[in-house]
Motif scaffolding. Structure first.
Motif, PDB file in Angstrom:
ATOM      1  N   PRO A   4       0.835  -1.217   0.000  1.00 30.76           N
ATOM      2  CA  PRO A   4       0.000   0.000   0.000  1.00 30.76           C
ATOM      3  C   PRO A   4       0.864   1.260   0.000  1.00 30.76           C
ATOM      4  O   PRO A   4       1.816   1.361   0.777  1.00 30.76           O
ATOM      5  CB  PRO A   4      -0.796  -0.149   1.293  1.00 30.76           C
ATOM      6  N   ILE A   5       0.536   2.172  -0.885  1.00 32.87           N
ATOM      7  CA  ILE A   5       1.309   3.411  -0.994  1.00 32.87           C
ATOM      8  C   ILE A   5       0.673   4.437  -0.069  1.00 32.87           C
ATOM      9  O   ILE A   5      -0.456   4.883  -0.304  1.00 32.87           O
ATOM     10  CB  ILE A   5       1.333   3.902  -2.449  1.00 32.87           C
ATOM     11  N   VAL A   6       1.380   4.752   0.995  1.00 34.10           N
ATOM     12  CA  VAL A   6       0.848   5.696   1.979  1.00 34.10           C
ATOM     13  C   VAL A   6       1.373   7.082   1.615  1.00 34.10           C
ATOM     14  O   VAL A   6       2.575   7.327   1.619  1.00 34.10           O
ATOM     15  CB  VAL A   6       1.254   5.292   3.405  1.00 34.10           C
ATOM     16  N   GLY A   7       0.433   7.967   1.252  1.00 31.50           N
ATOM     17  CA  GLY A   7       0.839   9.302   0.834  1.00 31.50           C
ATOM     18  C   GLY A   7       1.112  10.196   2.022  1.00 31.50           C
ATOM     19  O   GLY A   7       2.213  10.690   2.217  1.00 31.50           O
ATOM     20  N   ALA A   8       0.133  10.392   2.866  1.00 36.97           N
ATOM     21  CA  ALA A   8       0.284  11.341   3.966  1.00 36.97           C
ATOM     22  C   ALA A   8      -0.150  10.701   5.275  1.00 36.97           C
ATOM     23  O   ALA A   8      -1.105   9.924   5.309  1.00 36.97           O
ATOM     24  CB  ALA A   8      -0.568  12.576   3.695  1.00 36.97           C
ATOM     25  N   HIS A   9       0.597  11.032   6.337  1.00 33.86           N
ATOM     26  CA  HIS A   9       0.206  10.677   7.704  1.00 33.86           C
ATOM     27  C   HIS A   9      -0.275  11.953   8.389  1.00 33.86           C
ATOM     28  O   HIS A   9       0.356  12.987   8.261  1.00 33.86           O
ATOM     29  CB  HIS A   9       1.426  10.213   8.517  1.00 33.86           C
ATOM     30  N   HIS A  10      -1.360  11.861   9.119  1.00 27.95           N
ATOM     31  CA  HIS A  10      -1.797  12.988   9.954  1.00 27.95           C
ATOM     32  C   HIS A  10      -2.019  12.450  11.358  1.00 27.95           C
ATOM     33  O   HIS A  10      -2.486  11.317  11.526  1.00 27.95           O
ATOM     34  CB  HIS A  10      -3.122  13.555   9.451  1.00 27.95           C
ATOM     35  N   PRO A  11      -1.731  13.251  12.389  1.00 26.29           N
ATOM     36  CA  PRO A  11      -2.077  12.794  13.738  1.00 26.29           C
ATOM     37  C   PRO A  11      -3.604  12.740  13.892  1.00 26.29           C
ATOM     38  O   PRO A  11      -4.322  13.481  13.199  1.00 26.29           O
ATOM     39  CB  PRO A  11      -1.457  13.851  14.652  1.00 26.29           C
ATOM     40  N   LEU A  12      -4.064  11.871  14.802  1.00 26.51           N
ATOM     41  CA  LEU A  12      -5.513  11.685  14.987  1.00 26.51           C
ATOM     42  C   LEU A  12      -6.256  13.015  15.091  1.00 26.51           C
ATOM     43  O   LEU A  12      -7.301  13.210  14.462  1.00 26.51           O
ATOM     44  CB  LEU A  12      -5.751  10.845  16.257  1.00 26.51           C
ATOM     45  N   GLU A  13      -5.676  13.948  15.885  1.00 23.90           N
ATOM     46  CA  GLU A  13      -6.400  15.202  16.143  1.00 23.90           C
ATOM     47  C   GLU A  13      -6.519  16.088  14.891  1.00 23.90           C
ATOM     48  O   GLU A  13      -7.272  17.050  14.882  1.00 23.90           O
ATOM     49  CB  GLU A  13      -5.750  15.967  17.302  1.00 23.90           C
ATOM     50  N   ARG A  14      -5.748  15.743  13.824  1.00 25.82           N
ATOM     51  CA  ARG A  14      -5.829  16.538  12.589  1.00 25.82           C
ATOM     52  C   ARG A  14      -6.602  15.790  11.504  1.00 25.82           C
ATOM     53  O   ARG A  14      -6.322  15.923  10.311  1.00 25.82           O
ATOM     54  CB  ARG A  14      -4.417  16.873  12.075  1.00 25.82           C
ATOM     55  N   ALA A  15      -7.568  15.009  11.922  1.00 25.71           N
ATOM     56  CA  ALA A  15      -8.330  14.200  10.954  1.00 25.71           C
ATOM     57  C   ALA A  15      -9.000  15.070   9.881  1.00 25.71           C
ATOM     58  O   ALA A  15      -9.142  14.641   8.731  1.00 25.71           O
ATOM     59  CB  ALA A  15      -9.376  13.373  11.693  1.00 25.71           C
ATOM     60  N   ALA A  16      -9.370  16.288  10.249  1.00 23.31           N
ATOM     61  CA  ALA A  16     -10.035  17.156   9.258  1.00 23.31           C
ATOM     62  C   ALA A  16      -9.082  17.475   8.105  1.00 23.31           C
ATOM     63  O   ALA A  16      -9.492  17.531   6.939  1.00 23.31           O
ATOM     64  CB  ALA A  16     -10.520  18.439   9.918  1.00 23.31           C
TER      65      ALA A  16
END
Ligand code: NAP
Length: 357
Positions: free
Chosen positions: A315-327
């Motif tokens: 799986p190609i993972v483009g971006a990680h965001h922390p949980l609190e930045r789900a928006a």
């Protein structure tokens, strides 16, 4: 436990709220398997189109507000029934349908699988929804065969990259259709043999490519007999205006598999087009179908595992965001910026199971 809830249906910016919730009761119970379930310490959670639609109240699965969205996770089992196929302490990937955007999630055993050693948590969180859908759409619904040519729309997205890897891994030729250069890079990274632009003459280009491939292998584009060359299978998560050209890009007896409508509009088809060239339009709705049939999920998991071991599936993972930045994560999908799979890091990298939450 920390969790993200959808508290109102006003779109990604104002719909989400970070909340502190009680842990799920033990023994855990999942809505698909009342009285049974696995409790998973979530490391990463996938972000996908249904969650975006849920922030607007536009998805078919519509629980009462507030609720914790998040359909897929990867993490470590904390609690499992004695006779479950996975044990406490095991690394798993799971499709939980809801509740994944939290430090603890409950998943049904039927949709939870051991996370292969080759994959990290972020990749695991991007596997089930997209790759099971891709296999279901290409093989079980589209009847794709080795040597056939597959055209994938939205090819740099979650479902698109998965479809390219699954098709390539099963011996099909792949043509990707994308909208810009960054997405072209992602499609190539996912193994696309040819990449075409959505705003260019992709239909004619695809037919030319298919003509070049026709007859080269058993079952290829030449199977259309005396008909014009074209691709064998189109996988379409986008819909909208390109639908008619997708039908035109098929060879005789080609199959167009409908997966989604990220383009916004649901296309209508004049059925004489199907008759004239002996082509099919096939629907592929993985979720409800697979959830009601555990044997289908086991079959798909069994078919994907060798492709993970052989390296075809990553799986190609483009971006990680922390949980609190789900928006922020949802906005990427909404604004057509997502590259590959977008994931939420629910526990900071390196945090061991059981040491947080
Ligand atoms: N049928 C099923 O069982 C099933 C299962 C999973 C997902 N789905 C559906 O499949 C679709 C794709 O999901 P995904 O996770 O792959 O999404 P994604 O990662 O956001 O990718 C979707 C792609 O659609 C294209 N697109 C065209 N017009 C767009 C627009 N106006 N806004 C956003 N994207 C647009 C984009 O590619 P370009 O910019 O290159 O055109 C984008 O890369 C969704 O509709 C989802 O609900 C269906």
């Amino acid at each position: 436990m920390r969790a993200i809830q959808i508290v109102r249906e006003e779109g990604p910016d104002s719909a989400l709220q970070l909340t502190d919730l009680p842990e799920p009761p033990s023994p855990p119970s999942h809505m698909l398997t009342p009285g049974r379930g696995l409790l998973i310490e979530v490391h990463c959670a996938g972000v996908s189109f249904p969650e975006l639609l849920q922030t607007r109240g536009q998805y078919q699965l519509k629980p009462p507000l507030p609720f914790v969205p998040g359909s897929e996770v990867a993490g470590v089992v904390r609690v499992a029934p004695e006779d479950a196929p996975v044990k406490p302490g095991e690394r798993v990937m799971a499709f939980c349908a809801l509740g994944g955007w939290a430090e603890l999630a409950v998943a049904p055993e039927t949709m939870t699988f051991v996370l292969p050693d080759q994959l990290d948590y972020a990749q695991g969180a991007g596997l089930i929804l997209n790759y099971h859908t891709a296999y279901f759409a290409l093989v079980l619904r589209g009847r794709m065969q080795p040597g056939e040519t597959v055209l994938v729309h939205g090819a740099a997205g979650g479902v698109g990259t998965a479809a390219l890897q699954v098709a390539g891994g099963l011996g099909a030729h792949t043509i990707a259709v994308v909208s810009d250069e960054a997405k072209e890079r992602i499609a190539r990274e996912a193994g696309a043999e040819h990449v075409l632009r959505a705003d260019g003459p992709w239909k004619d280009e695809a037919r030319e490519i298919a003509a070049g491939m026709g007859g080269a292998e058993a079952g290829g584009a030449s199977q259309g007999g005396s008909g014009a060359p074209g691709v064998d299978v189109v996988l379409d998560p986008v819909g909208g205006e390109r639908f008619t050209d997708s039908l035109r890009s098929l060879r005789e007896q080609g199959r167009m598999v409908v997966v989604g409508f990220t383009g916004g509009s649901i296309p209508e088809v004049k059925v004489n087009r199907l008759l004239l060239n002996n082509v099919e339009v096939v629907g592929a709705g993985w979720g409800a179908y697979a959830m009601a049939r555990p044997e289908v999920s086991r079959q798909i998991d069994g078919a994907l595992r060798p492709l993970i071991e052989s390296g075809h599936i990553r799986p190609i993972v483009g971006a990680h965001h922390p949980l609190e930045r789900a928006a922020d994560a949802l906005r990427e999908l909404d604004e057509r910026r997502a590259l590959g799979k977008v994931v939420l890091d629910v526990r900071p990298a390196g945090v061991q199971a059981g040491s947080s939450g």
